[in-house]
Design an enzyme around this catalytic site. Sequence first.
Site, PDB file in Angstrom:
ATOM      1  CG  ASN A   1      -1.915   1.100   1.223  1.00 27.77           C
ATOM      2  OD1 ASN A   1      -1.575   2.267   1.014  1.00 27.77           O
ATOM      3  ND2 ASN A   1      -3.172   0.783   1.478  1.00 27.77           N
TER       4      ASN A   1
ATOM      5  NE  ARG B   1       6.299  21.706   4.081  1.00 29.51           N
ATOM      6  CZ  ARG B   1       7.567  22.097   4.055  1.00 29.51           C
ATOM      7  NH1 ARG B   1       8.159  22.370   2.898  1.00 29.51           N
ATOM      8  NH2 ARG B   1       8.248  22.197   5.167  1.00 29.51           N
TER       9      ARG B   1
ATOM     10  CG  HIS C   1      -4.030   9.008   1.404  1.00 28.00           C
ATOM     11  ND1 HIS C   1      -4.780   8.262   0.535  1.00 28.00           N
ATOM     12  CD2 HIS C   1      -4.374   8.586   2.664  1.00 28.00           C
ATOM     13  CE1 HIS C   1      -5.523   7.411   1.225  1.00 28.00           C
ATOM     14  NE2 HIS C   1      -5.317   7.589   2.515  1.00 28.00           N
TER      15      HIS C   1
ATOM     16  CD  GLU D   1      -7.200  -0.735   0.858  1.00 24.89           C
ATOM     17  OE1 GLU D   1      -6.754  -1.768   1.376  1.00 24.89           O
ATOM     18  OE2 GLU D   1      -7.072   0.401   1.383  1.00 24.89           O
TER      19      GLU D   1
ATOM     20  CB  THR E   1      -5.806   4.512   9.127  1.00 27.29           C
ATOM     21  OG1 THR E   1      -5.665   3.550   8.076  1.00 27.29           O
ATOM     22  CG2 THR E   1      -5.829   3.777  10.465  1.00 27.29           C
TER      23      THR E   1
ATOM     24  CD  GLU F   1      -7.075  -6.486   2.904  1.00 30.39           C
ATOM     25  OE1 GLU F   1      -6.264  -5.837   3.584  1.00 30.39           O
ATOM     26  OE2 GLU F   1      -7.333  -6.236   1.714  1.00 30.39           O
TER      27      GLU F   1
ATOM     28  CG  HIS G   1      -5.856  -2.029   9.493  1.00 27.39           C
ATOM     29  ND1 HIS G   1      -6.016  -0.948   8.647  1.00 27.39           N
ATOM     30  CD2 HIS G   1      -5.949  -1.521  10.743  1.00 27.39           C
ATOM     31  CE1 HIS G   1      -6.215   0.151   9.361  1.00 27.39           C
ATOM     32  NE2 HIS G   1      -6.175  -0.177  10.633  1.00 27.39           N
ATOM     33  N   GLY G   2      -2.374  -2.863  10.056  1.00 28.36           N
ATOM     34  CA  GLY G   2      -1.553  -2.840  11.267  1.00 28.36           C
ATOM     35  C   GLY G   2      -0.426  -3.852  11.304  1.00 28.36           C
TER      36      GLY G   2
ATOM     37  N   GLY H   1       1.117  -1.444   4.311  1.00 25.38           N
ATOM     38  CA  GLY H   1       1.567  -0.147   3.841  1.00 25.38           C
ATOM     39  C   GLY H   1       2.402   0.628   4.830  1.00 25.38           C
ATOM     40  CG  HIS H   2       2.037   3.287   8.976  1.00 22.44           C
ATOM     41  ND1 HIS H   2       2.765   2.966  10.110  1.00 22.44           N
ATOM     42  CD2 HIS H   2       1.961   4.642   8.954  1.00 22.44           C
ATOM     43  CE1 HIS H   2       3.097   4.074  10.739  1.00 22.44           C
ATOM     44  NE2 HIS H   2       2.627   5.109  10.068  1.00 22.44           N
TER      45      HIS H   2
END
Length: 266
Positions: free
Chosen positions: A11, A22, A54, A74, A104, A155, A194-195, A216-217
């Site tokens: 992700n 920015r 985003h 998604e 999130t 998922e 997730h997480g 992702g994160h």
Amino acid sequence: MHPPRILLGVNIDHIATLRQARGTRYPDPVQAALLAEEAGADGITVHLREDRRHIQERDVRLLAEVLNTRMNLEMAVTEEMIALAEELRPAHVCLVPEKREELTTEGGLDVAGGFAAIAAACRRLAAAGCEVSLFIDPEPAQIEAAARAGAPVIELHTGAYAEVTGEAARREHARLAAAAEMAHELGLTVNAGHGLNYHNVEAIAALPGLHELNIGHAIIARALFVGLKEAVAEMKRLAIAGQEAGFVASLEAHDHDHDEEADGCR
């Protein structure tokens, strides 16, 4: 028979988060997607939110043209998003809940509560050639509703597992394992995400029959220190190692049960 290798979807939303902070043209999430593919990502996940915090529509359109693997889009269950997916026809669409005030995605989609709209979205997206996934909590009622809605993939939301440790984590892991088993019995393909991070991913990858992890994160955060390609490659190594460990454990458990049955017949 050895199971198919577990897949890793990367992700790239947080690359776009940094850009939008920015209002610049960099860092470019499309460039990040191509680097992730080079490092071994099996797919690229993006969440085009209604508030466009985003990922932007421009990103999605460019990714649809340049990805060498596949896009997992998604999105919320709205007319705007369904129409866009029908136009772009990404390989995969994952329907998720969405609230403006959340940091999130919080919790899974309530398929049972919103069944009619979700089932209709599944039909439209399938007709457009998209494989539809529903992002749900590991609850029997939601899994059963997902199967009835016509989604071939779910998922499992791993957030509750990722947020706890010790005995609580073991309970959440058992809940995910039971959910995956039920989904497989209903003929569903099972993904998870997730997480998940570099410390907890192996135990989830070990779940029998898990098809893909979407992360992702943790990968983007790790990339700050080791670079994106190494961060992706490292996560993929851990996922495969977890799957291999789970496969070995299941074989050992099967052999143990077989030996006990044999002893009982003597």
